[in-house]
Structures are given as C-alpha cells and as structure tokens.
Design an enzyme around this catalytic site. Structure first.
Site, mmCIF file in Angstrom:
data_model
loop_
_atom_site.group_PDB
_atom_site.id
_atom_site.type_symbol
_atom_site.label_atom_id
_atom_site.label_comp_id
_atom_site.label_asym_id
_atom_site.label_seq_id
_atom_site.Cartn_x
_atom_site.Cartn_y
_atom_site.Cartn_z
ATOM 1 N N GLU A 124 0.843 -1.188 0.000
ATOM 2 C CA GLU A 124 0.000 0.000 0.000
ATOM 3 C C GLU A 124 0.884 1.245 0.000
ATOM 4 O O GLU A 124 1.836 1.321 0.783
ATOM 5 C CB GLU A 124 -0.922 0.028 1.231
ATOM 6 C CG GLU A 124 -1.928 1.154 1.157
ATOM 7 C CD GLU A 124 -2.941 1.147 2.312
ATOM 8 O OE1 GLU A 124 -3.741 2.084 2.370
ATOM 9 O OE2 GLU A 124 -2.909 0.226 3.137
ATOM 10 N N GLY A 256 3.288 2.079 10.598
ATOM 11 C CA GLY A 256 3.066 1.410 11.870
ATOM 12 C C GLY A 256 2.740 -0.055 11.675
ATOM 13 O O GLY A 256 3.260 -0.927 12.360
ATOM 14 N N ALA A 257 1.868 -0.327 10.709
ATOM 15 C CA ALA A 257 1.468 -1.698 10.418
ATOM 16 C C ALA A 257 0.680 -1.696 9.118
ATOM 17 O O ALA A 257 0.308 -0.641 8.597
ATOM 18 C CB ALA A 257 0.640 -2.278 11.556
ATOM 19 N N MET A 258 0.409 -2.905 8.592
ATOM 20 C CA MET A 258 -0.313 -3.040 7.332
ATOM 21 C C MET A 258 -1.280 -4.209 7.426
ATOM 22 O O MET A 258 -0.918 -5.295 7.854
ATOM 23 C CB MET A 258 0.685 -3.241 6.182
ATOM 24 C CG MET A 258 0.031 -3.417 4.834
ATOM 25 S SD MET A 258 -0.939 -1.953 4.369
ATOM 26 C CE MET A 258 -2.171 -2.703 3.315
ATOM 27 N N ASN A 260 -2.715 -6.349 5.444
ATOM 28 C CA ASN A 260 -2.810 -7.371 4.406
ATOM 29 C C ASN A 260 -3.717 -8.525 4.849
ATOM 30 O O ASN A 260 -3.610 -9.021 5.961
ATOM 31 C CB ASN A 260 -1.429 -7.944 4.097
ATOM 32 C CG ASN A 260 -0.375 -6.878 4.003
ATOM 33 O OD1 ASN A 260 -0.405 -6.031 3.129
ATOM 34 N ND2 ASN A 260 0.568 -6.901 4.940
ATOM 35 N N HIS A 292 -6.660 -1.849 15.206
ATOM 36 C CA HIS A 292 -6.877 -1.116 13.954
ATOM 37 C C HIS A 292 -6.682 -2.027 12.746
ATOM 38 O O HIS A 292 -7.534 -2.087 11.850
ATOM 39 C CB HIS A 292 -5.926 0.075 13.883
ATOM 40 C CG HIS A 292 -6.062 0.896 12.651
ATOM 41 N ND1 HIS A 292 -6.844 2.026 12.583
ATOM 42 C CD2 HIS A 292 -5.515 0.755 11.410
ATOM 43 C CE1 HIS A 292 -6.788 2.543 11.372
ATOM 44 N NE2 HIS A 292 -5.981 1.786 10.634
ATOM 45 N N GLU A 293 -5.558 -2.729 12.726
ATOM 46 C CA GLU A 293 -5.275 -3.564 11.549
ATOM 47 C C GLU A 293 -6.238 -4.743 11.471
ATOM 48 O O GLU A 293 -6.659 -5.126 10.375
ATOM 49 C CB GLU A 293 -3.828 -4.051 11.586
ATOM 50 C CG GLU A 293 -2.790 -2.938 11.678
ATOM 51 C CD GLU A 293 -2.943 -1.861 10.612
ATOM 52 O OE1 GLU A 293 -3.385 -2.164 9.497
ATOM 53 O OE2 GLU A 293 -2.620 -0.696 10.910
ATOM 54 N N HIS A 296 -9.564 -3.693 10.031
ATOM 55 C CA HIS A 296 -9.521 -3.483 8.581
ATOM 56 C C HIS A 296 -10.012 -4.717 7.819
ATOM 57 O O HIS A 296 -10.358 -4.604 6.632
ATOM 58 C CB HIS A 296 -8.096 -3.171 8.125
ATOM 59 C CG HIS A 296 -7.796 -1.710 8.008
ATOM 60 N ND1 HIS A 296 -8.637 -0.834 7.375
ATOM 61 C CD2 HIS A 296 -6.719 -0.976 8.402
ATOM 62 C CE1 HIS A 296 -8.105 0.386 7.394
ATOM 63 N NE2 HIS A 296 -6.950 0.327 8.024
#
Length: 853
Positions: A124, A256-258, A260, A292-293, A296
């Site tokens: 991203e 911070g993070a992703m 996927n 949060h992740e 998503h």
C-alpha cells in the site's frame, strides 16, 4: 526537482479489464528474485480502453498472451507501464509474465524488500507494481494463489496454506482483494501461537511471527488481538473469515502496520513488549494498532476503496473503530482527551498551513503523501459526528446495511453516506461538505437570558485554505449541557445541530442564568471561540460533569496564562495554580485524568495560539515561560506534590492495565514538577530503583529536562544497547528533551553515534523527528543550525527512502509563522531541498506545497 503528473478525482475511469484469478510464483533470491505471474483477465463491459499494467524497477524476462509469446511490437513498455492495445485483446484471456527484481537493493521499503535477512512486502499504496506487472489500483480485486520457492524455514502469504513440500509452499486466499493487500514474508522466524473461537463456533489459529528470542514479548499483542476479535463480533457483528490469522513483526518498516488480508505486517515496535522494555504508552499503542489492523479485515479488506481519493473511507472508519475499542478497554474520557490532543497537534496544524487538504482530496501527485492526519484523524471525527447525529441504534443498522450491500466491492464516500440516508431517511448532502471542504471551522458563541429562557447563538466560519476560499456552512453537532449557579447540572447533555452560518437555540423553564458546557466530548472538530472570564472557567473546571470539558477548561486557563506571560510578561495566575493544585489532589478523579490536567499545553499549541492572535511566536521565550509556570505549579502544591508522588506508587507485579498505568502517569507528571522544583535527587533514586521501563524512562526524561542526565543516559545505553527498540527511545528522548541551547549540539553528536542506523525508519524518526518535533526551541534555534541539521539528513535519506523523507519534511510546514530571520533560514533550506538533482517525487511534491502554500 522531479515533476510528477497530477491525478484528479474528477478524471476517474473504471478499469478497462477486470481480473478473476491471479497465480504468482516467487523464486526467492536476495538480489535476483524471479516472479512468475498468470493473470486471468476479462473485459469490463462498463468501460473501454487499453490494458495498462503498472510496473517499476522490473526486468522483463518474457510475457505471453494465452500461451503465445508477446513480442515487443505487441506492447508498449515504459519505465512505469506495460500497455497492450484494447482492440487487440479478446474478451477473456490469460496474461503471463516473468520478471526479475532485486529485493536487497530495494531500500524504499515498498514492494518486496529484505530486512536483516527477511523477505518482506509493503504494497500500500502502490508497491505491488515493484513486484510484477499488474493493474495496481484498488478497484481491481481478484483471488490470489501464491507459490513461494526458497530455502528459508518460514514462507508466508495471504489466506490459508493449501500445500507445501521441501523448499516450497503454496497459499490460497479465497477472498478477492486489490493488489495493495498482497503480502509475502519469508525468513528464519518462530511463532507465538494461540487460538480463537468465533461466535459461530469456528476455530481460528493465531500466529505472531518474530525472530528467535522475541516470543516472550508477544503475549500482550496476542491478548489485544483476541480482545479485538471478540469486540468486533459483539459491537459490529463482524466475525473473522479465514482459518488462520497471522502477524509478522518487521524491524525495517515505513509505517506502523499493514492490514494485508490474513497476514498483517507490523513495525516490530507495535508488537513486542515486556515490562522491562516497553512503557505504558507502548502497551496502549500495541493494543490500539493491533485492533486497527484487525478491524480493517472488514472495513478496508472485504470492503475497500474505489480509488485512493476515497482513502478515508477505510482509514477514517477504522480509526473510529479502534478508538472506540480502546475507549471500552480503558478510560473513555482519557482516551478521548488524548485523541483530541493528537488531532490538534497534527491535523489542526495541517489545516492551518500549506498542506491543508480535504478529507477526500480532489487531486494529488504522490498518494503516499496523503496518508495524513486529515485523512485518518479528521476522517475518524467525521464518523464520530455521523454516529452522534443518527444515534447508536441507527448507526448499527446503517453499518449492517453497508456490510451486506457492499461486501466484496470497492466503494466511495457516496456509497458510505447512502447507507445512512437509506437507513434513516436523512439527507446528508450538507454533511458531505466535511469530505470536500478543507480547514478547521471556527464557531463563536454568545448567550442571553430573559424570563426563564436561556438562548445560545452560534456563528460558524471556515477561513480560506489552500485552493479554497468560498466555503459553505457545514453540519456541526454541538453537545451541550447547562450548569446552575450551585454547580448542579440543570440540563443534561443535548445535541444541537448547527447547520447555518448563524443559528440560535433556546432552553426554557430555567430559574436563573446557567453556565453552558459546550462541545462536550469534543463533538465536532472545530475551534470554539468563546471568550470567558477566568472565574467562569474555574467554575466549569470545578463543576462540569463532562470529563473532556473539565480538562479542556483547565487547558484553556493554562493557555491564556502562558500567552499572557509570553506576550505581556505577566506572572503566573494564582487562580490557575490553585485550580490545578486542587484538581491534581482530587482523589475522586481518575489518576490518568489528573495527570493530563497537570500537563501544560504543548509548545506547539502555544506557538499556534500566538500565531493565531496575529503575533510572532518566539520558541525560546515560550520554552522559558512554560518552565516558569511548571515551577510555579510545583511551588503552589508544596508538600502535596511529594505526597501525591508517593501515593501513586504501584506495588506488586507490573500490569499495563488502565488503573496501574494511570497511577504511573500521575506519578510521572508529579516527578517532572518535583525535579524542576527540587533538583535531580528523587529522579535519580527512581531511575535506580525502577523495575519497569515506564518508570525508568520517566526518571530519565525528568533528568534530561534539567540537563542532569549524563550518568543515567550512559547507564541506560550500556544496559540496553542490544535492544533496538529501547535504544530508539534513548535517541529520541535525548534529542527531544535537550535544553534549547544544547539541543543542536546533542542532536549532531547522536547522529555520529555508532548505533545511529539512519536507514532504519524507527531510528531515523527517533532522532530527527525527536529533535524537530519534540524540541521546537532547539529546532528553531536562531542560528538556523537546527534547520540545516535536519535538511542535511533529509537529503541523505531521500535517495534511499523517499516516503519517510517526504513525511519528515513536514517539520518545515509552519515556516511562515515565525520572524523574518527564521523564515529566511527555513526558506533557504526548503529551496536547497527543492533544487537538489534527482529529488524523489514524494519529497518534491511536499516541498513544493510547503513553499507555495
């Protein structure tokens, strides 16, 4: 300066071709990984045009169309695209390609790269084009099957593991996703395992992958994940949809993070924690970012955004969800205060400067530059306002419809608002202005009382911002309560909807004129302009039943006093000192809340306030008066300060929960005051005795703030030099808390330290952002040395990591706020950056906007 093409929201066109399935094979090698792709395309009946595949930094080995070799004459190849004419293609076909890439040489940390021997991806927003040729846009969603070949013990991708053998593994993700959600990790890793039983009784395997030796630091992250999964089921009715959920901790990561799909990749600082190495704030951040992740999975993955202009559709909504989760896990009042502090520090400043843009921008050159506080934090405030306007029950019904109607789709802000209109029958066309108008609205208020009727009259304006001047009134929800002269609440919280430029609201049946408590819980992201006598503010501080407004009025009192001290040379106001003293010692209040009350408005806050008054802020003078006021508070508290410090001692084993963390926060705030008043002895004692990082680092910070930490800083390094995340803190605190006249010298010395690995984003941000953002008086040293120091490091980093460089360049965004000397120095540094040959597109766009705004 590199010139990039401007992309406009109005120019959106649907993709000419869609994808059903993607098969990828990776033959891993650090310097020459081969990627083989087989992509099943079909013509989009609602669009026309050529097949445009994005690709950057790829060596094309060969390509086929339905098994036949594609010669160079049949496609157009540039540095960024591979294009095949649409009229030469059938309605359905398979495109295959083989490319070679160099993960070890990919220092941008976008696409496929290596981090200390580990292969890792970050796709991203547009990183997948650095992996293979593909329509790298979020509205093209497909099912992925991925085969990874290599000699590493762990090789991971999205979805569920379907088969594996010696030297290979295959993963299948049954859910369609855009390319930005693709993930691959391979390395010598070990897992921390657990299981979660969903509401429907399905068992989900949970794994957190880390380097050997870090397993013992994963327990809190795993606990946060399980609590997030349960909360999402209970609060939003969302159940996890795969058999496996995995997290990987990576040391070199820009973000911070992703999120996927099924394989979240995290900056290791937001996964690894132990009492000895992580602070209470670290634990809270881990909890929030894990949530949060995970959230998503539904708001971002199952439903994604049509194009990157709609970024807040997934990010604003998911930030609101993680904030709600953290509020439920901890103190809602304290969480709300910290959210608003972050919003004002970053987003309000963004709205007031050259980088102002709407929550949904109308144009961009480099999308990486729009992962901003406006898109994320202000975007979350918009969701919060919508929640307030329609109510909890209607909000939940609208979300249920959103998930039912749009599952598996790439959507727009219009799709999001329409489910609320269809659910409630409410016209949200005016509310939609929040997504298109930039700037922070200002709301002024006047009141009157006659014959038992109390009337509030509000006026809203939204000052001009970059590219926008003639703005329309917006829907502003103002939560309001009324407090009687005896301190009792005579009207409980009521929601007032301000929809006009000027509008009045009346309350009848009152025996006397009340005091209004406005914008409770910060119900809208606006600036409330309400001149109020100090006595009335003190009354609200004592009697307001809304925790946010109780904190807010204390901050307003302190801000007024600080500005008076800076501009007029006034002395600290005894009424403020008494109010803060009483609040700090009020045992009926949450210790975490009391710690926030004792924390003065930041230097950035005072700098902006002075600027907004039409005056020129002097960072050195502001530093001096903040220090003076803190000492005055400590003096007013007398022996109560030490008593409070002792009362907040936490006994027993360390626990990061809100109760113990709140006590440590108040203890730290009190230690700061005591150190300023009485000297370093107590802080030195705490440093020596502390058995957790929160208190160890708090003591070090207090010592650094008075320039008495040489011995402790050296000891801290000797103790923790092998722990990268802890040493990041060491760099940040020293640069951020150095006394102004020593700050540049300290920062330069740290930059020469053997452990300053400037290519690692955490370490670079720790030192450079720690200096520029945490130490405004040092950064704005009148000599200009602070500006030159930062510029030199930005220019060194840009060829290596443009994304981090561009984001760090925002330290200059307020350059026009200061005196002519500082303005000239900052402009010179910005021009130096802009004039650098080969400057990245990311940094070019940011510097251009900062200079022009």
């Amino acid at each position: 300066m590199t010139t990039a093409k401007t992309i406009f929201l109005a120019d959106y066109q649907a993709p000419s071709f869609l994808i059903d399935e993607v098969h990828l094979t990776f033959r891993l090698s650090p310097n020459n990984t081969r990627v083989l792709s087989q992509i099943s395309f079909r013509r989009n009946p609602e669009a026309s045009g050529d097949l445009v595949l994005n690709g950057e930094g790829l060596t094309l080995i060969g390509a086929t169309l339905d098994g036949s070799a594609l010669t160079a004459a049949k496609y157009d190849l540039t540095q960024r695209t591979l294009t095949i004419r649409g009229d030469q293609l059938p309605d359905k076909f398979e495109f295959a390609a083989e490319v070679e890439i160099n993960p070890a040489g990919n220092t941008s940390l976008n696409g496929l790269y290596t981090s200390k021997g580990m292969f890792c991806t970050q796709c991203e927003a547009e990183g997948f084009r650095k992996i293979t040729y593909y329509p790298d846009r979020p509205d093209v969603m497909a099912k992925f099957t991925v085969r990874i070949e290599g000699d590493l013990p762990v090789m991971l991708s999205n979805g569920n593991c379907s088969s594996q053998g010696e030297g290979w593994v295959e993963w299948q993700d049954p859910w369609p996703k855009p390319a930005y959600l693709f993930a691959l990790v391979a390395g010598d890793l070990v897992s921390f395992d657990d299981r979660f039983t969903t509401a429907s009784g399905r068992e989900v395997d949970l794994k957190i992958w880390v380097r050997e030796g870090d397993q013992k630091k994963c327990a809190y992250a795993m606990d946060s994940l399980k609590r997030s999964m349960k909360w999402d089921e209970e609060t939003y009715g969302r159940e996890y949809d795969l058999d496996l959920f995995q997290i990987v901790a990576v040391d070199d990561f820009n973000m911070g993070a992703m999120e996927n799909k099924g394989l979240n990749i995290f900056n290791s600082k937001y996964v690894l924690a132990s009492p000895e190495t992580a602070t209470d704030q670290d634990y809270a951040l881990i909890e929030g970012i894990i949530a949060h992740e995970y959230f998503h999975n539904w708001t971002g993955n199952r439903i994604t955004c049509r194009d990157w202009f709609q970024l807040s559709l997934k990010e604003g909504l998911t930030v609101f969800r993680d904030q709600s989760f953290s509020g439920d896990q901890r103190s809602r009042a304290v969480k709300r205060i910290t959210e608003v502090q972050q919003l004002r520090a970053a987003q309000f400043r963004e709205d007031a400067g050259p980088l102002a843009h709407p929550v949904r921008p109308a144009e961009y050159k480099e999308i990486n530059n729009f992962y901003t506080a406006t898109v994320y934090n202000k975007g979350a405030e918009l969701i919060g306002m919508l929640h307030s306007l329609v109510g909890e029950e209607a909000y939940r019904r609208a979300l249920d419809l959103y998930f039912k109607r749009h599952d598996g789709q790439a959507c727009t802000i219009e799709d999001w608002l329409r489910v609320f209109e269809d659910t409630t029958g409410r016209d949200l066309s005016q509310f939609k202005l929040w997504y298109s108008q930039s700037g922070t609205p200002r709301v002024s208020v006047s009141d009157s009382f006659k014959d038992g009727t109390y009337t509030l009259t509000f006026r809203q304006t939204n000052p001009p911002t970059v590219g926008q001047s003639d703005k329309k009134p917006q829907v502003i929800p103002i939560k309001t309560g009324l407090i009687g002269a005896n301190g009792d609440e005579v009207v409980a919280t009521r929601l007032l909807e301000l929809t006009k430029a000027e509008q009045s609201f009346s309350f009848t049946g009152l025996s006397a004129k009340p005091v209004a408590s406005l914008l409770r819980n910060f119900s809208a992201p606006v600036i409330l302009e309400r001149p109020m006598p100090a006595a009335q503010q003190a009354f609200l501080l004592a009697h307001d039943t809304d925790p946010f407004n109780k904190w807010e009025v204390g901050q307003n009192l302190a801000r007024d006093v600080l500005v008076d001290m800076v501009l007029n040379g006034a002395a600290p106001d005894p009424a403020l000192l008494e109010a803060l003293h009483l609040t700090a010692c009020d045992t009926a209040l949450d210790p975490a809340f009391r710690a926030l009350v004792l924390s003065l408005p930041t230097m950035g806050d005072i700098i902006k306030t002075v600027h907004d008054l039409g005056k020129t802020p002097d960072p050195t003078a502001i530093f001096t008066v903040r220090r003076e006021l803190s000492r005055a508070i400590a003096a007013r508290m007398g022996p109560d300060a030490r008593h409070l410090y002792d009362q907040m001692t936490v006994s027993g084993a360390y626990n990061p929960d809100a109760k113990d963390a709140g006590k440590r926060a108040l203890r730290a705030a009190t230690l700061t005051l005591l150190t300023l008043r009485d000297g370093p002895e107590l802080a030195r004692y705490q440093y020596q005795q502390a058995d957790n990082m929160t208190e160890k680092l708090g003591a070090l910070a207090s010592l650094l703030s008075i320039g008495e930490a040489e011995t402790e800083a050296a000891d801290f390094y000797q103790t923790w030099q092998s722990n990268e995340l802890v040493i990041d803190k060491w760099f940040m605190l020293q640069a951020g808390l150095a006394l102004p006249d020593q700050a540049v010298k300290v920062a330069k010395s740290l930059a020469e330290h053997k452990d300053f690995d400037w290519k690692n984003p955490n370490r670079f941000r720790g030192l450079i952002a720690g200096f520029a953002n945490m130490n405004p008086a040092g950064f704005h040293d009148p000599s200009g040395e602070g500006y030159r120091f930062v510029t030199d490091w930005l220019l060194r980093l840009d060829p290596i990591n443009p994304q981090t460089t561009a984001r760090m360049s925002t330290v200059f965004e307020t350059w026009r706020w200061f005196d002519q000397g500082r303005q000239q120095q900052m402009r010179a540094e910005l021009n130096k950056i802009a004039g650098t040959d080969g400057l990245s597109r990311d940094t070019s766009e940011m510097v251009e906007r900062i200079l022009k705004g």
